[in-house]
Each structure stands twice: as C-alpha cells, then as structure tokens.
Motif scaffolding. Structure first.
Motif, short mmCIF file in Angstrom:
data_model
loop_
_atom_site.label_atom_id
_atom_site.label_comp_id
_atom_site.label_asym_id
_atom_site.label_seq_id
_atom_site.Cartn_x
_atom_site.Cartn_y
_atom_site.Cartn_z
N MET A 1 2.60 10.33 -6.35
CA MET A 1 3.03 9.39 -5.33
C MET A 1 2.39 8.02 -5.60
SD MET A 1 2.43 9.65 -1.25
CE MET A 1 3.97 9.58 -0.40
N LYS A 2 3.16 6.97 -5.46
CA LYS A 2 2.68 5.63 -5.74
C LYS A 2 1.55 5.21 -4.80
CE LYS A 2 6.90 3.83 -7.76
NZ LYS A 2 7.88 2.77 -7.74
N PHE A 3 1.60 5.70 -3.55
CA PHE A 3 0.59 5.34 -2.57
C PHE A 3 -0.80 5.74 -3.04
CE2 PHE A 3 -1.97 6.31 1.19
CZ PHE A 3 -1.94 5.08 1.81
N VAL A 4 -0.93 6.92 -3.61
CA VAL A 4 -2.23 7.40 -4.09
C VAL A 4 -2.74 6.50 -5.21
CG1 VAL A 4 -3.42 9.33 -5.21
CG2 VAL A 4 -1.77 9.78 -3.40
N GLY A 5 -1.86 6.07 -6.09
CA GLY A 5 -2.24 5.16 -7.17
C GLY A 5 -2.72 3.82 -6.64
N ILE A 6 -2.07 3.33 -5.59
CA ILE A 6 -2.47 2.06 -4.99
C ILE A 6 -3.86 2.20 -4.36
CG2 ILE A 6 -1.94 0.40 -3.15
CD1 ILE A 6 1.08 1.08 -3.70
N GLU A 7 -4.06 3.30 -3.64
CA GLU A 7 -5.36 3.55 -3.01
C GLU A 7 -6.47 3.68 -4.06
OE1 GLU A 7 -6.40 4.07 0.42
OE2 GLU A 7 -4.63 2.82 0.62
N LYS A 8 -6.18 4.37 -5.14
CA LYS A 8 -7.17 4.56 -6.21
C LYS A 8 -7.51 3.21 -6.85
CE LYS A 8 -9.26 6.87 -9.73
NZ LYS A 8 -10.19 5.88 -10.20
N ALA A 9 -6.49 2.40 -7.10
CA ALA A 9 -6.72 1.07 -7.70
C ALA A 9 -7.56 0.21 -6.76
CB ALA A 9 -5.39 0.40 -8.01
N LEU A 10 -7.28 0.30 -5.45
CA LEU A 10 -8.07 -0.46 -4.48
C LEU A 10 -9.52 -0.01 -4.50
CD1 LEU A 10 -8.33 -2.52 -2.19
CD2 LEU A 10 -7.64 -0.69 -0.60
N PHE A 11 -9.73 1.29 -4.49
CA PHE A 11 -11.10 1.82 -4.54
C PHE A 11 -11.82 1.33 -5.79
CE2 PHE A 11 -14.21 4.94 -5.93
CZ PHE A 11 -15.00 5.06 -4.80
N ASP A 12 -11.13 1.38 -6.92
CA ASP A 12 -11.74 0.95 -8.19
C ASP A 12 -12.10 -0.54 -8.18
OD1 ASP A 12 -11.50 3.53 -9.16
OD2 ASP A 12 -9.71 3.12 -10.37
N LYS A 13 -11.37 -1.34 -7.42
CA LYS A 13 -11.70 -2.77 -7.30
C LYS A 13 -12.83 -3.00 -6.30
CE LYS A 13 -7.12 -4.67 -8.26
NZ LYS A 13 -5.99 -5.41 -7.67
N GLN A 14 -12.80 -2.23 -5.20
CA GLN A 14 -13.74 -2.47 -4.12
C GLN A 14 -15.14 -1.95 -4.43
OE1 GLN A 14 -12.08 -4.69 -2.59
NE2 GLN A 14 -11.83 -3.93 -0.51
N TRP A 15 -15.24 -0.84 -5.12
CA TRP A 15 -16.55 -0.22 -5.34
C TRP A 15 -17.54 -1.15 -6.03
CZ3 TRP A 15 -18.97 3.37 -2.96
CH2 TRP A 15 -20.14 3.89 -3.50
N PRO A 16 -17.18 -1.78 -7.15
CA PRO A 16 -18.14 -2.71 -7.78
C PRO A 16 -18.51 -3.87 -6.87
CG PRO A 16 -16.30 -2.26 -9.27
CD PRO A 16 -15.96 -1.66 -7.95
N GLN A 66 1.42 -3.99 -1.62
CA GLN A 66 1.95 -3.01 -2.56
C GLN A 66 2.43 -1.76 -1.84
OE1 GLN A 66 -1.31 -2.40 -5.25
NE2 GLN A 66 -0.94 -4.29 -6.38
N VAL A 67 1.68 -1.31 -0.84
CA VAL A 67 2.08 -0.14 -0.06
C VAL A 67 3.39 -0.44 0.66
CG1 VAL A 67 1.52 1.26 1.98
CG2 VAL A 67 -0.21 0.87 0.22
N ASP A 68 3.48 -1.60 1.27
CA ASP A 68 4.70 -1.98 1.98
C ASP A 68 5.91 -1.96 1.05
OD1 ASP A 68 5.95 -2.91 4.48
OD2 ASP A 68 6.34 -4.73 3.31
N ALA A 69 5.71 -2.34 -0.20
CA ALA A 69 6.81 -2.41 -1.16
C ALA A 69 7.34 -1.02 -1.53
CB ALA A 69 6.37 -3.14 -2.42
N VAL A 70 6.52 0.01 -1.39
CA VAL A 70 6.97 1.36 -1.78
C VAL A 70 7.41 2.20 -0.59
CG1 VAL A 70 5.60 1.40 -3.89
CG2 VAL A 70 4.66 2.39 -1.81
N LEU A 71 7.19 1.70 0.64
CA LEU A 71 7.60 2.47 1.82
C LEU A 71 9.11 2.38 2.02
CD1 LEU A 71 4.88 1.45 4.43
CD2 LEU A 71 5.03 3.60 3.15
N THR A 72 9.67 3.46 2.53
CA THR A 72 11.07 3.45 2.91
C THR A 72 11.19 2.78 4.27
OG1 THR A 72 10.96 5.55 4.10
CG2 THR A 72 11.43 5.66 1.72
N PRO A 73 12.38 2.35 4.65
CA PRO A 73 12.55 1.75 5.98
C PRO A 73 12.10 2.71 7.10
CG PRO A 73 14.46 1.27 4.62
CD PRO A 73 13.61 2.23 3.84
N GLN A 74 12.37 3.99 6.94
CA GLN A 74 11.96 4.97 7.95
C GLN A 74 10.43 5.05 8.05
OE1 GLN A 74 14.09 5.74 5.40
NE2 GLN A 74 16.03 5.74 6.50
#
Length: 83
Positions: A1-16, A66-74
């Motif tokens: 799922m793309k959402f998990v990748g976005i969250e992981k990328a955010l964590f990788d940026k925020q941690w340092p 990025q999350v908003d871009a992958v969400l469906t309208p529902q």
C-alpha cells in the motif's frame, strides 16, 4: 500500500531531525550552575531548534499532500466525516 511507504519515508526523514533536536537540547544541559547568561549561545540553540521544527513541519505537510493524492474520493469523504 502506498500509504505505508509514505509513512515510512516520513519516519526516515523525521528521525534524524529529532535526533538533532535532542543533541541541541542536551548541549544546554551541561552548562555548570553559576555561569553567566550567554544570550548569543541561547539564541543560536533556539534558532537551530526552530529550523529543525520547521523542517519537520514541512515534512509532515508534504507527507499529508502525498497521502491525499493516493486516497480515493470515498476515503477522503470518510476522513472529512470523522470526529
């Protein structure tokens, strides 16, 4: 799922950045009692912390976009209706 990748990328940026914030904060704890107030050093640390916080905010906002871009309208509608 793309959402998990976005969250992981955010964590990788925020941690340092969080580690850098802790380092800046810990540096001020080692000052011995009785030292004169060093305004310039305090301002330098405050500026460094502010810069790190702003970068973390930018990272969160970009991740939200990025999350908003992958969400469906529902899914967007469901989020908007959440309390």
């Amino acid at each position: 799922m793309k959402f998990v990748g976005i969250e992981k990328a955010l964590f990788d940026k925020q941690w340092p950045l969080m580690q850098s914030m802790q380092k800046v904060m810990f540096e001020s704890w080692g000052a011995p009692a009785g030292n004169k107030l060093d305004v310039e050093a305090i301002m330098k640390r405050a500026t460094a912390l502010s810069s790190l916080r702003l970068q973390m905010l930018r990272n969160r906002l970009e991740a939200a976009r990025q999350v908003d871009a992958v969400l469906t309208p529902q899914q967007r509608e469901s989020i908007d209706e959440a309390p």
